[in-house]
Design a protein around this motif. Structure first.
Motif, mmCIF file in Angstrom:
data_model
loop_
_atom_site.group_PDB
_atom_site.id
_atom_site.type_symbol
_atom_site.label_atom_id
_atom_site.label_comp_id
_atom_site.label_asym_id
_atom_site.label_seq_id
_atom_site.Cartn_x
_atom_site.Cartn_y
_atom_site.Cartn_z
ATOM 1 N N ARG A 5 0.856 -1.187 0.000
ATOM 2 C CA ARG A 5 0.000 0.000 0.000
ATOM 3 C C ARG A 5 0.892 1.237 0.000
ATOM 4 N NH1 ARG A 5 -3.432 -0.583 5.062
ATOM 5 N NH2 ARG A 5 -1.666 -1.885 5.623
ATOM 6 N N LEU A 6 0.424 2.292 -0.654
ATOM 7 C CA LEU A 6 1.228 3.508 -0.747
ATOM 8 C C LEU A 6 1.078 4.348 0.513
ATOM 9 C CD1 LEU A 6 0.593 4.489 -4.461
ATOM 10 C CD2 LEU A 6 2.286 2.932 -3.499
ATOM 11 N N ASP A 7 2.112 5.125 0.808
ATOM 12 C CA ASP A 7 2.140 5.927 2.031
ATOM 13 C C ASP A 7 1.341 7.219 1.937
ATOM 14 O OD1 ASP A 7 3.772 4.086 3.284
ATOM 15 O OD2 ASP A 7 5.619 5.136 2.769
ATOM 16 N N LEU A 8 0.992 7.632 0.734
ATOM 17 C CA LEU A 8 0.287 8.898 0.550
ATOM 18 C C LEU A 8 -1.132 8.646 0.055
ATOM 19 C CD1 LEU A 8 3.182 10.873 -1.163
ATOM 20 C CD2 LEU A 8 2.465 11.005 1.226
ATOM 21 N N PRO A 9 -2.061 9.526 0.400
ATOM 22 C CA PRO A 9 -3.462 9.328 -0.013
ATOM 23 C C PRO A 9 -3.653 9.555 -1.518
ATOM 24 C CG PRO A 9 -3.219 11.405 1.164
ATOM 25 C CD PRO A 9 -1.894 10.711 1.245
ATOM 26 N N ASP A 10 -4.641 8.859 -2.071
ATOM 27 C CA ASP A 10 -4.915 8.935 -3.506
ATOM 28 C C ASP A 10 -5.175 10.360 -3.977
ATOM 29 O OD1 ASP A 10 -4.590 6.212 -3.720
ATOM 30 O OD2 ASP A 10 -6.743 5.766 -3.805
ATOM 31 N N ASP A 11 -5.897 11.165 -3.187
ATOM 32 C CA ASP A 11 -6.213 12.520 -3.647
ATOM 33 C C ASP A 11 -4.950 13.365 -3.806
ATOM 34 O OD1 ASP A 11 -5.928 12.583 -0.856
ATOM 35 O OD2 ASP A 11 -7.357 14.218 -0.616
ATOM 36 N N LEU A 12 -3.940 13.137 -2.995
ATOM 37 C CA LEU A 12 -2.667 13.842 -3.155
ATOM 38 C C LEU A 12 -1.930 13.317 -4.384
ATOM 39 C CD1 LEU A 12 -0.437 15.772 -2.176
ATOM 40 C CD2 LEU A 12 0.429 13.895 -0.790
ATOM 41 N N LEU A 13 -1.894 11.997 -4.549
ATOM 42 C CA LEU A 13 -1.218 11.412 -5.702
ATOM 43 C C LEU A 13 -1.855 11.858 -7.010
ATOM 44 C CD1 LEU A 13 -0.709 7.785 -4.338
ATOM 45 C CD2 LEU A 13 0.987 9.631 -4.429
ATOM 46 N N ASP A 14 -3.173 12.072 -7.011
ATOM 47 C CA ASP A 14 -3.874 12.517 -8.213
ATOM 48 C C ASP A 14 -3.388 13.886 -8.683
ATOM 49 O OD1 ASP A 14 -5.435 10.249 -8.500
ATOM 50 O OD2 ASP A 14 -7.122 11.086 -7.367
ATOM 51 N N ASP A 15 -2.843 14.690 -7.783
ATOM 52 C CA ASP A 15 -2.372 16.026 -8.137
ATOM 53 C C ASP A 15 -0.958 16.036 -8.714
ATOM 54 O OD1 ASP A 15 -4.740 17.213 -7.329
ATOM 55 O OD2 ASP A 15 -4.002 17.652 -5.308
ATOM 56 N N LEU A 16 -0.255 14.930 -8.670
ATOM 57 C CA LEU A 16 1.134 14.875 -9.114
ATOM 58 C C LEU A 16 1.234 14.500 -10.585
ATOM 59 C CD1 LEU A 16 2.614 13.013 -6.013
ATOM 60 C CD2 LEU A 16 2.592 15.487 -6.464
ATOM 61 N N ALA B 136 8.558 3.153 -4.410
ATOM 62 C CA ALA B 136 9.839 2.546 -4.071
ATOM 63 C C ALA B 136 9.753 1.901 -2.704
ATOM 64 C CB ALA B 136 10.934 3.606 -4.068
ATOM 65 N N ILE B 137 10.521 0.849 -2.529
ATOM 66 C CA ILE B 137 10.615 0.189 -1.227
ATOM 67 C C ILE B 137 11.724 0.861 -0.439
ATOM 68 C CG2 ILE B 137 11.220 -1.975 -0.081
ATOM 69 C CD1 ILE B 137 9.933 -3.374 -2.521
ATOM 70 N N HIS B 138 11.408 1.253 0.785
ATOM 71 C CA HIS B 138 12.401 1.911 1.631
ATOM 72 C C HIS B 138 12.516 1.269 3.016
ATOM 73 C CE1 HIS B 138 11.996 5.275 -1.317
ATOM 74 N NE2 HIS B 138 13.305 5.195 -1.178
ATOM 75 N N SER B 139 11.898 0.109 3.209
ATOM 76 C CA SER B 139 11.981 -0.579 4.506
ATOM 77 C C SER B 139 11.611 -2.048 4.324
ATOM 78 C CB SER B 139 11.031 0.071 5.523
ATOM 79 O OG SER B 139 9.688 -0.099 5.100
ATOM 80 N N ASP B 140 11.832 -2.826 5.378
ATOM 81 C CA ASP B 140 11.459 -4.255 5.368
ATOM 82 C C ASP B 140 12.044 -4.987 4.161
ATOM 83 O OD1 ASP B 140 9.818 -4.179 7.772
ATOM 84 O OD2 ASP B 140 8.390 -3.030 6.561
ATOM 85 N N PHE B 141 13.340 -4.838 3.967
ATOM 86 C CA PHE B 141 14.021 -5.417 2.807
ATOM 87 C C PHE B 141 14.189 -6.934 2.881
ATOM 88 C CE2 PHE B 141 15.843 -1.099 3.356
ATOM 89 C CZ PHE B 141 15.332 -0.533 2.199
ATOM 90 N N ASP B 142 13.982 -7.523 4.039
ATOM 91 C CA ASP B 142 14.276 -8.935 4.220
ATOM 92 C C ASP B 142 13.058 -9.845 4.121
ATOM 93 O OD1 ASP B 142 13.119 -8.034 6.540
ATOM 94 O OD2 ASP B 142 14.558 -8.965 7.894
ATOM 95 N N GLN B 143 11.973 -9.364 3.547
ATOM 96 C CA GLN B 143 10.804 -10.213 3.373
ATOM 97 C C GLN B 143 11.133 -11.360 2.401
ATOM 98 O OE1 GLN B 143 7.634 -7.658 2.004
ATOM 99 N NE2 GLN B 143 7.184 -6.904 4.050
ATOM 100 N N PRO B 144 10.484 -12.503 2.564
ATOM 101 C CA PRO B 144 10.696 -13.611 1.622
ATOM 102 C C PRO B 144 10.305 -13.192 0.199
ATOM 103 C CG PRO B 144 9.392 -14.318 3.515
ATOM 104 C CD PRO B 144 9.530 -12.835 3.616
ATOM 105 N N ARG C 80 1.363 -5.340 -5.786
ATOM 106 C CA ARG C 80 0.265 -4.544 -5.228
ATOM 107 C C ARG C 80 0.526 -3.051 -5.432
ATOM 108 N NH1 ARG C 80 -2.366 -4.597 0.875
ATOM 109 N NH2 ARG C 80 -4.074 -3.194 0.330
ATOM 110 N N ALA C 81 1.758 -2.630 -5.220
ATOM 111 C CA ALA C 81 2.084 -1.208 -5.386
ATOM 112 C C ALA C 81 1.892 -0.765 -6.834
ATOM 113 C CB ALA C 81 3.512 -0.930 -4.924
ATOM 114 N N ILE C 82 2.388 -1.548 -7.777
ATOM 115 C CA ILE C 82 2.275 -1.116 -9.176
ATOM 116 C C ILE C 82 0.871 -1.329 -9.733
ATOM 117 C CG2 ILE C 82 4.737 -1.311 -9.637
ATOM 118 C CD1 ILE C 82 4.186 -3.900 -11.132
#
Length: 166
Positions: A4-15, A21-29, A39-41
């Motif tokens: 899931r993305l960290d920013l709300p859809d209404d903000l993303l719609d303005d960009l 990008a992944i910036h945490s939890d790099f060790d997931q299987p 899911r992100a894409i």
């Protein structure tokens, strides 16, 4: 951690352009990481997957995920894969660029500049990586005039939203 993305859809719609990008939890299987990226894409607002392997040569190994499944999903959705030309990343590596191009993906070369002196990373490193991965101007969206690039992204977003609503 789950795509899931960290920013709300209404903000993303303005960009103009949205990169995920992944910036945490790099060790997931690998399976969980693949699902996280997919899911992100799948979000119709995401235009680009940035530094996809999260690698930092000499500091952090690449994450484990099914790159080919992600590349295919990027092609299906029109999501751009980034080459992060910052010397501390150099991500995507050339062999994955080649696989992405073979899958039909489009690439963006980004400097990841933190100041103007670093804008040259595109020429110093990014273009070389793209060439070693057999990416030509037709696969690199940076070669488009800005109006055409934004039009391409806008058309992709409209088509993605229609796909998501179906």
């Amino acid at each position: 951690e789950d795509g899931r993305l960290d920013l709300p859809d209404d903000l993303l719609d303005d960009l103009d352009v949205v990169g995920a990008a992944i910036h945490s939890d790099f060790d997931q299987p690998s399976e969980a990481m693949t699902e996280r990226i997919l899911r992100a894409i799948a979000n119709p607002r995401v235009d680009m997957l940035c530094h996809p392997t999260c690698r930092m040569p000499g500091k952090r190994p690449p994450i484990e995920f099914d790159f080919d499944a992600v590349a295919r999903a990027c092609v299906e959705r029109g999501t751009i894969l980034e080459i992060d030309a910052r010397p501390s990343r150099l991500d995507l590596p050339d062999e994955l660029i080649h696989r992405a191009i073979d899958a039909g993906a489009r690439i963006a070369i980004d400097s990841d500049a933190h100041d103007t002196a670093e804008l040259g990373y595109i020429e110093d490193y990014g273009i070389g990586l793209a060439r070693r991965g057999w990416a030509g101007p037709d696969q690199v969206v940076n070669t488009l005039p800005v109006d055409e690039l934004l039009e391409t992204i806008g058309a992709r977003r409209s088509g993605s939203r229609e796909l998501q609503e179906d």
